[in-house]
Structure formats: structure tokens, C-alpha cells
Design a protein around this motif. Sequence first.
Motif, PDB file in Angstrom:
ATOM      1  N   ALA A  32       8.872   4.451  -7.541  1.00  0.00           N
ATOM      2  CA  ALA A  32       8.679   4.860  -6.144  1.00  0.00           C
ATOM      3  C   ALA A  32       7.196   4.915  -5.779  1.00  0.00           C
ATOM      4  O   ALA A  32       6.814   4.455  -4.702  1.00  0.00           O
ATOM      5  N   VAL A  33       6.359   5.454  -6.646  1.00  0.00           N
ATOM      6  CA  VAL A  33       4.925   5.511  -6.315  1.00  0.00           C
ATOM      7  C   VAL A  33       4.290   4.122  -6.404  1.00  0.00           C
ATOM      8  O   VAL A  33       3.409   3.791  -5.614  1.00  0.00           O
ATOM      9  N   GLU A  34       4.746   3.311  -7.330  1.00  0.00           N
ATOM     10  CA  GLU A  34       4.207   1.958  -7.444  1.00  0.00           C
ATOM     11  C   GLU A  34       4.604   1.090  -6.255  1.00  0.00           C
ATOM     12  O   GLU A  34       3.853   0.202  -5.861  1.00  0.00           O
ATOM     13  N   ALA A  35       5.766   1.333  -5.684  1.00  0.00           N
ATOM     14  CA  ALA A  35       6.246   0.531  -4.563  1.00  0.00           C
ATOM     15  C   ALA A  35       5.551   0.892  -3.251  1.00  0.00           C
ATOM     16  O   ALA A  35       5.471   0.062  -2.341  1.00  0.00           O
ATOM     17  N   ALA A  36       5.043   2.100  -3.147  1.00  0.00           N
ATOM     18  CA  ALA A  36       4.365   2.533  -1.920  1.00  0.00           C
ATOM     19  C   ALA A  36       3.058   1.770  -1.758  1.00  0.00           C
ATOM     20  O   ALA A  36       2.351   1.508  -2.730  1.00  0.00           O
ATOM     21  N   ARG A  37       2.749   1.428  -0.510  1.00  0.00           N
ATOM     22  CA  ARG A  37       1.500   0.739  -0.199  1.00  0.00           C
ATOM     23  C   ARG A  37       0.692   1.593   0.763  1.00  0.00           C
ATOM     24  O   ARG A  37       1.199   2.011   1.801  1.00  0.00           O
ATOM     25  N   PRO A  38      -0.562   1.868   0.401  1.00  0.00           N
ATOM     26  CA  PRO A  38      -1.398   2.651   1.300  1.00  0.00           C
ATOM     27  C   PRO A  38      -1.732   1.832   2.545  1.00  0.00           C
ATOM     28  O   PRO A  38      -2.088   0.659   2.437  1.00  0.00           O
ATOM     29  N   ILE A  39      -1.586   2.443   3.703  1.00  0.00           N
ATOM     30  CA  ILE A  39      -1.878   1.759   4.955  1.00  0.00           C
ATOM     31  C   ILE A  39      -3.273   2.155   5.451  1.00  0.00           C
ATOM     32  O   ILE A  39      -4.115   1.305   5.679  1.00  0.00           O
ATOM     33  N   VAL A  40      -3.481   3.467   5.602  1.00  0.00           N
ATOM     34  CA  VAL A  40      -4.748   3.956   6.130  1.00  0.00           C
ATOM     35  C   VAL A  40      -4.888   5.437   5.819  1.00  0.00           C
ATOM     36  O   VAL A  40      -3.891   6.129   5.610  1.00  0.00           O
ATOM     37  N   VAL A  41      -6.120   5.890   5.777  1.00  0.00           N
ATOM     38  CA  VAL A  41      -6.391   7.326   5.696  1.00  0.00           C
ATOM     39  C   VAL A  41      -6.777   7.754   7.108  1.00  0.00           C
ATOM     40  O   VAL A  41      -7.714   7.214   7.694  1.00  0.00           O
ATOM     41  N   HIS A  56      14.101   2.197   0.340  1.00  0.00           N
ATOM     42  CA  HIS A  56      15.002   3.251  -0.126  1.00  0.00           C
ATOM     43  C   HIS A  56      14.308   4.229  -1.085  1.00  0.00           C
ATOM     44  O   HIS A  56      14.764   5.349  -1.274  1.00  0.00           O
ATOM     45  N   GLN A  57      13.181   3.829  -1.663  1.00  0.00           N
ATOM     46  CA  GLN A  57      12.468   4.689  -2.602  1.00  0.00           C
ATOM     47  C   GLN A  57      11.575   5.719  -1.907  1.00  0.00           C
ATOM     48  O   GLN A  57      11.124   6.670  -2.529  1.00  0.00           O
ATOM     49  N   ALA A  58      11.331   5.547  -0.621  1.00  0.00           N
ATOM     50  CA  ALA A  58      10.428   6.439   0.114  1.00  0.00           C
ATOM     51  C   ALA A  58      10.921   7.881   0.096  1.00  0.00           C
ATOM     52  O   ALA A  58      10.116   8.813   0.004  1.00  0.00           O
ATOM     53  N   GLY A  59      12.208   8.083   0.166  1.00  0.00           N
ATOM     54  CA  GLY A  59      12.755   9.433   0.189  1.00  0.00           C
ATOM     55  C   GLY A  59      12.446  10.229  -1.065  1.00  0.00           C
ATOM     56  O   GLY A  59      12.292  11.449  -1.000  1.00  0.00           O
ATOM     57  N   LEU A  60      12.318   9.568  -2.177  1.00  0.00           N
ATOM     58  CA  LEU A  60      12.021  10.267  -3.433  1.00  0.00           C
ATOM     59  C   LEU A  60      10.669  10.974  -3.371  1.00  0.00           C
ATOM     60  O   LEU A  60      10.523  12.091  -3.858  1.00  0.00           O
ATOM     61  N   LEU A  61       9.687  10.351  -2.726  1.00  0.00           N
ATOM     62  CA  LEU A  61       8.373  10.967  -2.634  1.00  0.00           C
ATOM     63  C   LEU A  61       8.347  12.131  -1.646  1.00  0.00           C
ATOM     64  O   LEU A  61       7.397  12.903  -1.634  1.00  0.00           O
ATOM     65  N   SER A  62       9.379  12.259  -0.838  1.00  0.00           N
ATOM     66  CA  SER A  62       9.490  13.396   0.074  1.00  0.00           C
ATOM     67  C   SER A  62      10.069  14.624  -0.615  1.00  0.00           C
ATOM     68  O   SER A  62       9.994  15.724  -0.075  1.00  0.00           O
TER      69      SER A  62
END
Length: 78
Positions: A32-41, A56-62
Motif C-alpha cells: 500500500a505505501v509502495e503503490a502510493a504516489r506523492p503528488i504535492v506538499v 483499493h489499497q488507499a483505504g489501508l493507509l487511512s
Amino acid sequence: MSETPRIDANALWQYVVQRIKQQVSLPHVWRAVEAARPIVVEGDDLILGYGTETAHQAGLLSDNRYRVMIEQTLQAAT
């Protein structure tokens, strides 16, 4: 007035990914963390995105356990 230095979202997120992988021994969290892509700070927020195949993996980080861990890692890094 001096400007606040810009934060490299990609470098920051790679730092977080490596630290989370050291703290958590669950492969589904790693994915889940590897699949996330940083967009902007933006201010104090790091905006992440997911592709359609990994959304579908985004919910896990929530999940509170991992969200707090990510927030603490971000805070330590910045």
C-alpha cells in the motif's frame, strides 16, 4: 522575507516508505505505501495518489494505526 524551502515530495515519500517498511512487518502495508504516489506538499499536507489498479489499497493507509505512524514519520522527516 525568505521563502520556506520547497519540499521534494518524491524524496519525502521514499523516506517514509523505507521507515514504514522497517517498522511494519506486514507485506500488504508495504504494498500500500509502495503503490502510493506523492503528488504535492501543500502546507503541512502531503497529497498522495493511486493509479486505478492500486486505488483499493488507499483505504489501508487511512487505518488509524498506519495513518498515525505515517504522520509521525512525516513530522520527523520535516
